[in-house]
Design a protein around this motif. Structure first.
Motif: not given
Length: 513
Positions: A377-383, A388-391, A399-406
């Motif tokens: 997991y990583r921190f998104c400064p915008l959100c 998750s890394l792939e989000n 927004s970081c839009t992924s729901k399933d980790g991809r």
């Protein structure tokens, strides 16, 4: 995995094994009930209405709140059905027979006797799932047993008990230790001192286990669970036999008072509720129950206090997001993937899938929740939240839009991000799997056909209710008329037969005179 509809597929009342095809049932909220619901072994039943091919049928019925399969609980009663006194008495007797063999007080007394036994006499029957006292050994001949049950084993009952893995009723899929450690550390870092564990036995026992070994650890828990077997291992202030689908405490007011005291301690400060319901359960009755628990918590608040929310972690698959947020608009979904120890799909490893679909829904601001970097997991400064890394952050959706980790892709025709395996269909005018059927989605409202809401929140529902109520009244009048005609016909037939008999008697007397 497609999102299941917030409806219950049902079978005929007579018990046929076939489904009703396009028939479904929707739960009727308690506020719409005129009379108390009848009881089954799992407490008050829920009222359902059958919906078939877009039309709501006139007759509503009661069914078990906890069991979605009638093989587990075969309770069925039409709402307008009148039962005889004998049948009601038989039902009450049946409900009593289905309750645990020992009361809560008896379980506590047995537990206190058990822990005083020497190690060599502490035995657990695996077949009966019961702690055995020495004078009970002869009642379990040939049963597989666990001998020399240690104090450590008593503190980990989920490892002694067989999980009840009926996904529609108990769904006792136990958290992996990795998930439990994350939750416990997170609760401590956020300053919580009490955790109300609703249907999370593994988390409850690990909280207690850590508290017993670490004097600096300041977190205690209370378990509410439908599995009565846990009553063998806990005192009254640690476990309540509870049905989360109808807010039913099996041990009555005494258990309710335990829950109320726990929630209202320190004027309600420092408590969080964490729940992991069966994935086959309906969201609607769960939301009603959780709001009742919130109301109990609020009773301990001062009236002059600023309005607050009970912190909640609701653990459920990500495709229920819209349904959960419909009942709790302040909730958001975290990216953390919850793993289970005894589930073949929802866990890491060779037998599990790469991404677990189970997430945490919470009213705690996501900016306060730190997800473990070492787990991807990583921190998104915008959100301003961990993902998750792939989000990846979408500049179009902001927004970081992924729901399933991809990593999801933005569709400029749909104006949103979609799963990477989806393509835009010009026939459906939306994104879907390449081999999908172009008949359109089956979800939506049964009343008006719109896809952005369910029947329960349809703006036309009041009109439909009036029409259905009028239809029910008309049907009832017709039924009453038929009964009256039948009764009148029977009465006339009886009178006619009596008159004929008298005429024959008079004729016989005349001929004989």
């Amino acid at each position: 995995m497609a999102a299941p509809r917030e409806r219950l597929e049902i079978v005929e009342a007579e018990g046929s094994s076939g489904s009703l095809g396009s028939s479904a049932a929707e739960v009727v909220l308690p506020s719409d009930l005129a009379t108390p619901a009848p009881m089954c072994p799992h407490g008050p039943t829920l009222l359902f209405v059958k919906v078939s091919q877009g039309k709501e049928e006139t007759r509503r019925f009661y069914a078990c709140s906890a069991c979605r399969d009638r093989k587990d609980c075969n309770f069925f009663q039409w709402e307008d059905e009148k039962l005889s006194e004998a049948r009601l008495a038989a039902r009450e007797a049946y409900n009593r027979r289905c309750q645990p063999p020992l009361s809560r007080v008896q379980c506590v007394e047995r537990y206190l006797r058990f822990i005083e036994l020497p190690l060599s006499q502490r035995t657990f029957c695996q077949k009966c799932q019961q702690l055995l006292l020495p004078d009970e050994w002869e009642d379990h001949p040939g049963h597989p047993v666990v001998s020399n049950v240690s104090v450590t084993q008593l503190k980990r009952p989920s490892q002694l008990l067989y999980p009840l893995e009926n996904k529609k009723t108990n769904a006792q899929y136990l958290f992996a230790d990795r998930t439990c450690r994350f939750l416990i550390d997170l609760f401590s870092s956020l300053g919580f001192r009490r955790a109300l564990c609703v249907g999370t036995p593994r988390l409850h026992e690990l909280i207690r286990l850590k508290a017993s070994g670490d004097v600096k650890f300041n977190l205690k828990s209370l378990l509410l669970d439908i599995d009565f077997r846990y009553s063998q291992f806990y005192m009254e202030d640690s476990f309540c036999h509870y049905n989360m689908f109808n807010h039913h405490f099996f041990d009555g007011k005494a258990a309710l008072d335990v829950c109320r005291t726990f929630l209202q301690e320190d004027k309600g400060e420092g408590v969080i509720m964490v729940t992991d319901p069966p994935f086959g359960g309906l969201v609607e009755p769960l939301a009603v129950t959780f709001k009742k628990l919130i109301a109990i918590w609020k009773e301990g608040q001062r009236q002059d206090d600023n309005p607050k929310e009970l912190p909640i972690f609701w653990i459920f698959p990500y495709f229920f997001e819209s349904r959960i947020c419909q009942f709790f608009p302040s909730f958001c979904m975290l990216d953390y993937q919850v793993d289970y120890e005894n589930h073949t799909l929802y866990k890491h490893g060779k037998t599990g899938r790469k991404q677990s679909p189970v997430r945490i829904f919470t009213n705690i601001p996501p900016s306060k929740i730190i997800l473990p970097v070492e787990e991807g997991y990583r921190f998104c400064p915008l959100c301003q939240r961990y993902v998750s890394l792939e989000n990846q952050h979408c500049e179009h959706c902001n927004s970081c839009t992924s729901k399933d980790g991809r990593k999801w892709s933005h569709c400029f025709l749909c104006h949103k991000c979609v799963k990477p395996s989806w393509i835009h269909c010009s026939i459906c005018n939306q994104c879907a799997l390449p081999d999908h059927s172009c008949k359109g989605p089956k979800d939506g409202c049964f009343i008006c056909g719109e896809l952005d809401h369910k029947r329960s929140s349809c703006p036309n529902i009041s009109t439909t209710k009036r029409v259905n109520k009028a239809a029910r009244k008309q049907k009832q009048r017709k039924s009453n008329k038929m009964k009256m005609e039948t009764t009148k016909g029977q009465s006339m037939n009886h009178t006619s037969a009596t008159r004929k008999k008298k005429r024959r008697e008079r004729a016989h007397q005349y001929l004989c005179s």
